[in-house]
Design an enzyme around this catalytic site. Structure first.
Site, PDB file in Angstrom:
ATOM      1  N   ASP A 132     -57.101  78.819 -48.313  1.00 35.02           N
ATOM      2  CA  ASP A 132     -55.988  79.728 -47.993  1.00 35.02           C
ATOM      3  C   ASP A 132     -55.256  80.139 -49.275  1.00 35.02           C
ATOM      4  OD1 ASP A 132     -56.778  78.328 -45.722  1.00 35.02           O
ATOM      5  OD2 ASP A 132     -54.812  78.476 -44.792  1.00 35.02           O
ATOM      6  N   HIS A 134     -52.582  82.858 -48.748  1.00 33.48           N
ATOM      7  CA  HIS A 134     -51.310  83.190 -48.092  1.00 33.48           C
ATOM      8  C   HIS A 134     -50.350  84.032 -48.934  1.00 33.48           C
ATOM      9  CE1 HIS A 134     -51.577  81.371 -44.183  1.00 33.48           C
ATOM     10  NE2 HIS A 134     -52.051  80.243 -44.702  1.00 33.48           N
ATOM     11  N   ASP A 160     -57.195  83.606 -44.449  1.00 28.34           N
ATOM     12  CA  ASP A 160     -55.735  83.500 -44.602  1.00 28.34           C
ATOM     13  C   ASP A 160     -55.271  84.065 -45.949  1.00 28.34           C
ATOM     14  OD1 ASP A 160     -55.539  82.470 -42.095  1.00 28.34           O
ATOM     15  OD2 ASP A 160     -54.521  80.622 -42.655  1.00 28.34           O
ATOM     16  N   ASP A 163     -49.541  86.640 -44.954  1.00 22.56           N
ATOM     17  CA  ASP A 163     -48.474  85.855 -44.293  1.00 22.56           C
ATOM     18  C   ASP A 163     -47.979  84.709 -45.181  1.00 22.56           C
ATOM     19  OD1 ASP A 163     -48.200  87.316 -41.961  1.00 22.56           O
ATOM     20  OD2 ASP A 163     -49.709  86.171 -40.879  1.00 22.56           O
ATOM     21  N   ARG A 164     -46.762  84.295 -44.882  1.00 21.19           N
ATOM     22  CA  ARG A 164     -46.047  83.187 -45.527  1.00 21.19           C
ATOM     23  C   ARG A 164     -45.605  83.540 -46.951  1.00 21.19           C
ATOM     24  NH1 ARG A 164     -46.410  78.755 -42.121  1.00 21.19           N
ATOM     25  NH2 ARG A 164     -44.316  78.424 -42.916  1.00 21.19           N
ATOM     26  N   ASN A 192     -57.345  82.651 -39.254  1.00 17.30           N
ATOM     27  CA  ASN A 192     -56.534  82.868 -38.046  1.00 17.30           C
ATOM     28  C   ASN A 192     -55.355  83.811 -38.308  1.00 17.30           C
ATOM     29  OD1 ASN A 192     -55.375  80.613 -39.584  1.00 17.30           O
ATOM     30  ND2 ASN A 192     -53.913  80.440 -37.922  1.00 17.30           N
ATOM     31  N   HIS A 193     -54.913  83.936 -39.570  1.00 15.22           N
ATOM     32  CA  HIS A 193     -53.814  84.852 -39.874  1.00 15.22           C
ATOM     33  C   HIS A 193     -54.285  86.295 -40.046  1.00 15.22           C
ATOM     34  CE1 HIS A 193     -50.061  82.479 -40.420  1.00 15.22           C
ATOM     35  NE2 HIS A 193     -50.929  81.487 -40.452  1.00 15.22           N
ATOM     36  N   HIS A 241     -63.180  79.149 -41.497  1.00 11.35           N
ATOM     37  CA  HIS A 241     -61.754  78.914 -41.726  1.00 11.35           C
ATOM     38  C   HIS A 241     -61.253  77.662 -41.014  1.00 11.35           C
ATOM     39  CE1 HIS A 241     -57.606  79.722 -42.678  1.00 11.35           C
ATOM     40  NE2 HIS A 241     -57.301  79.521 -41.402  1.00 11.35           N
ATOM     41  N   ARG A 295     -51.537  73.248 -32.572  1.00  6.60           N
ATOM     42  CA  ARG A 295     -51.736  74.697 -32.709  1.00  6.60           C
ATOM     43  C   ARG A 295     -51.474  75.457 -31.415  1.00  6.60           C
ATOM     44  NH1 ARG A 295     -52.417  75.474 -38.292  1.00  6.60           N
ATOM     45  NH2 ARG A 295     -53.885  73.952 -39.096  1.00  6.60           N
ATOM     46  N   HIS A 322     -57.502  76.167 -43.570  1.00  6.36           N
ATOM     47  CA  HIS A 322     -56.658  76.119 -42.375  1.00  6.36           C
ATOM     48  C   HIS A 322     -55.516  75.109 -42.407  1.00  6.36           C
ATOM     49  CE1 HIS A 322     -55.661  77.216 -38.358  1.00  6.36           C
ATOM     50  NE2 HIS A 322     -56.191  76.182 -37.738  1.00  6.36           N
TER      51      HIS A 322
END
Length: 512
Positions: A132, A134, A160, A163-164, A192-193, A241, A295, A322
């Site tokens: 990730d 991010h 990923d 995001d964040r 997943n993002h 992921h 989750r 993840h």
């Protein structure tokens, strides 16, 4: 790719000629000439307390790049329309933006490449594996510096990208430009993002609206629907992921999935993005599959089903992302036959959310089949307010509390005077309504004060809007962990990581 190569942008020239700078003294000269030319064109500004409005307090701070890169500047259409990577790196590094036509062309070219790729990408040995990232653009530059020269070395990213972090657009633009330039050497898997549901909840959708437009978010979602979902390295390592699924018994099952869609809330495609190894991965009493309540979707799986999947598909190990791990890399228990970890978790976003204080890692798997982890720390980045608020939005929330407290004090002053007055009627209509308003205003002010306190203390770990109520309902966790986080931030990385994880776990879930 040279992240230190310098290009000169004249922010006052509407045509915006691009020139590569060789001599820093020449750069300063050109910049000062541009200023003098601008001042000749404008009226002399009015002085205020002995200072001109055009004077800059910090003379050593470079002008922001206001020019948006046009397609003819970024792409060389004489050579198959390949993007100028060095120019793009420097432009994004200095918080420059792309013109709409530029990012649309970038997305169009990349999407065509992704559509042609199968669900599982086959990659030979001699590659770098990245977890990730991010939205941490400045740490992404570190990854390419440490992981080897792209073109000579293949790269596999495990998803990923957004995001964040506060620089998701920049990460996405650079990765897509590199994909166009090195289509066979760069593998970008879906995480997943990379979905509508997650980017609405977290920061990417808002970042697109703040920096560009909602159209960028829509186009990003269509592009994410095209990303491949797994990779196999050297016929030994399966990369994805999240993790495995009870609905997937063989690699052939993965090839049959329809990936060109929004990620579902259940089923094999969901599990590849969302499943996790159980906390007691090799425990005697650990069930093979159990609902993943952390989750709010998918499953936890144990060591036994993981090893059985590897044996049945003649693989050595699974490499996944993840989950944030303290040192960037977590190797689980070995297989009974291979004496190699059956599962490896990799995380490549150092100091995640600017709070975790974690080390990040990447893996270099060379041509001699040596498996070498590389660890790295975070790189400084420009300051951005939590959830990409601007200064006016941030100040408005604080001012709102002060105004409410003034109104509340006025109401309370009136109701107290009524209580102490022997001739007033405490049950009249006006007093009843004021008491009701007083109660509502007290509760709302208290809630706003608590959330503003969280905002200031947690920075980028501040819950997104959809989770604010949930965060306030779990106030005891914040009351317990935030003081620990403040004390340990500089002194104890392990304690910082644990406290940040407990806070983050409250809203790191899928919303159905």
């Amino acid at each position: 790719m040279d992240s230190n190569l310098r290009w000169h942008f004249n922010p006052f020239d509407p045509i915006q000629p691009l020139r590569q700078n060789v001599n820093p003294q020449q750069q300063a000269l050109v910049r000062s000439q541009s200023l003098s030319e601008l001042q000749q064109q404008q009226h002399q500004p009015i002085s205020f307390v002995g200072r001109s409005f055009s004077d800059r307090v910090c003379q050593d701070v470079p002008y922001p790049i206001v020019h948006k890169l046009r397609p003819d500047e970024l792409f060389d259409f004489r050579y198959e329309g390949r993007p100028n990577i060095n120019l793009l790196v420097h432009h994004l590094k200095n918080e420059g933006r792309l013109a709409e036509a530029t990012w649309r062309h970038l997305f169009s070219q990349a999407k065509m490449l992704f559509r042609q790729e199968p669900n599982i990408i086959r990659v030979p040995r001699g590659c770098t594996i990245v977890g990730d990232i991010h939205g941490q653009y400045y740490d992404l530059l570190t990854i390419f510096e440490l992981g080897g020269s792209l073109g000579q070395q293949s790269y596999i990213f495990l998803g990923d990208y957004v995001d964040r972090g506060s620089f998701s657009c920049e990460c996405l633009f650079l990765l897509l430009a590199l994909k166009i330039t090195y289509p066979r050497s760069l593998c970008l898997l879906r995480g997943n993002h990379e979905s509508r549901q997650m980017t609405k909840v977290f920061t990417f959708k808002r970042e697109c609206k703040v920096k560009y437009s909602i159209d960028l978010w829509h186009e990003s979602m269509l592009l994410f629907d095209c990303l491949p979902i797994c990779a196999i390295i050297d016929d030994r390592f399966l990369c994805m992921h999240g993790g495995i699924s009870p609905y997937i018994k063989s690699l052939h099952d993965i090839t049959q999935l329809n990936r060109f869609q929004e990620l579902p809330s259940e089923g094999p495609l969901c599990d590849l993005m969302w499943s996790d190894p159980h906390r007691q991965f090799n425990g005697q009493q650990t069930p093979p599959w159990i609902f993943n309540n952390s989750r709010n979707c998918s499953f936890f799986f144990n060591h036994k089903v993981c090893e059985n999947f590897l044996i049945e598909n003649r693989l050595l190990a699974i490499i996944r992302a993840h989950e944030v791990v303290p040192n960037g890399l977590l190797m689980y228990e070995q297989g009974s036959m291979s004496k190699f970890p059956v599962l490896i978790s990799l995380f490549s976003a150092p100091n995640y959310c600017d709070v975790y204080n974690n080390t990040a890692a990447l893996i270099i798997y060379d041509n001699q089949r040596n498996f070498r982890p590389v660890y790295f720390h975070h790189r400084p980045h420009p300051f951005v307010l939590p959830n990409l608020e601007n200064a006016f939005e941030f100040a408005h929330r604080l001012m709102e509390i002060y105004v409410e407290e003034i109104i509340l004090a006025l109401i309370q002053g009136y109701t107290k005077s009524v209580n102490h007055s022997p001739i007033s009627n405490v049950d009249d209509d006006v007093t009843k309504r004021l008491r009701k308003k007083e109660q509502m205003l007290t509760e709302h002010t208290h809630k706003c004060r608590r959330f503003n306190k969280m905002n200031i203390q947690l920075g980028n770990l501040t819950p997104p809007e959809q989770f604010q109520e949930k965060a306030l309902d779990n106030q005891y966790i914040f009351d317990q962990e935030v003081p620990v986080l403040d004390k340990s931030l500089e002194n104890d990385p392990t304690l910082t990581f644990d406290s940040a994880s407990k806070i983050d776990a409250i809203y790191e879930q899928r919303i159905h």
